[in-house]
Each structure stands twice: as structure tokens, then as C-alpha cells.
Motif scaffolding. Sequence first.
Motif, mmCIF file in Angstrom:
data_model
loop_
_atom_site.group_PDB
_atom_site.id
_atom_site.type_symbol
_atom_site.label_atom_id
_atom_site.label_comp_id
_atom_site.label_asym_id
_atom_site.label_seq_id
_atom_site.Cartn_x
_atom_site.Cartn_y
_atom_site.Cartn_z
ATOM 1 N N LYS A 136 -99.587 -51.978 4.313
ATOM 2 C CA LYS A 136 -98.429 -51.556 3.516
ATOM 3 C C LYS A 136 -97.942 -50.183 3.969
ATOM 4 C CE LYS A 136 -99.509 -54.158 -0.639
ATOM 5 N NZ LYS A 136 -100.074 -54.100 -1.990
ATOM 6 N N TYR A 143 -94.205 -55.732 5.663
ATOM 7 C CA TYR A 143 -95.447 -56.321 5.156
ATOM 8 C C TYR A 143 -95.303 -56.731 3.690
ATOM 9 C CZ TYR A 143 -100.288 -57.190 4.037
ATOM 10 O OH TYR A 143 -101.447 -57.784 3.612
ATOM 11 N N ILE A 144 -94.633 -55.926 2.899
ATOM 12 C CA ILE A 144 -94.439 -56.248 1.476
ATOM 13 C C ILE A 144 -93.669 -57.552 1.329
ATOM 14 C CG2 ILE A 144 -93.309 -55.493 -0.652
ATOM 15 C CD1 ILE A 144 -94.069 -52.574 0.267
#
Length: 150
Positions: A136, A143-144
Amino acid sequence: MKKLLISLPILGTVWFVIPFLLIWLNNYFGLPVIDNTVTKFIGLLLFTAGFLVVLYFTRLHLETGRTTPLPLIEPPKSLIAGGLYKYSRNPMYIAIMTTFLGEFLLFGYLLLLIYPLISFIILHLFITFVEEPELKKKLGNEYIEYTKRV
């Protein structure tokens, strides 16, 4: 090549040295051994399938140069979201657990059953408290968004 030379001894320890020690301890303490042809066959299938998947991902990681398959040695450099990563954020870890379960079923030593259980707990804690926060931080929104899809 450097990544491969670092990875091989670690992977060898995970799949061969630790299970050998657990088998030795199992025998030393006289713990039960399951000796069943059906479980041996299922174990061989699980171990082989899991090991082939791990080899595939190891090759993918090493070829793309994005990361090493061992995040403790070298943190991920970018997100891999294709292939089995479309369905699971951790297909490599699932494959590893599959090989450990396969080893237990194949050889039948009771302590080999403890190995995937303890490994699962350790991997889960590592993923939750080290790997995911690092991803993150490093990859941010990319990535989130990935975690929302997968």
C-alpha cells in the motif's frame, strides 16, 4: 541469476530440510504415521500441482524482474495482477500451502500436518502486517484498487 542463487537454498530448506527434520522428530517421539495408498496418491497430486505452480511463479517473478518470489529478501517493485493474481492476491502462498499439505498426505507423518498449519499462521501474519502495508505504501492507489477487485 543472483536472485535464483539466493532463492534456491531457501526454497530447498522450506520443502526438504524442514520436512526431513519433522519426519525425524516424528520418528524420534514415536508419533503416528498414516500409511494409506489413497492419501499417498492425493498427496502426490497436491504436492506436484503446488510445486509446479510455485515454479511457474518463481520463473515469472525472476523473468519479469519485477520482484523476487521471496519478499523478505527483496520487496516487490511493481504489481503483478495477471494470471492467477486476477483471482487471488497470494496464489504463490496458496501453492506453497498445497505442497505442505501434499507432503503430509504423501508421507503420512503426523508432524508434517503441523507444518502447513504453523506456516499458514506465519504467512498470514506476514501478509497482514508486513507485505500488504508495504505494498500500500509503495504502490498506493494501484494496490488499493487491486485489493478491491481481488
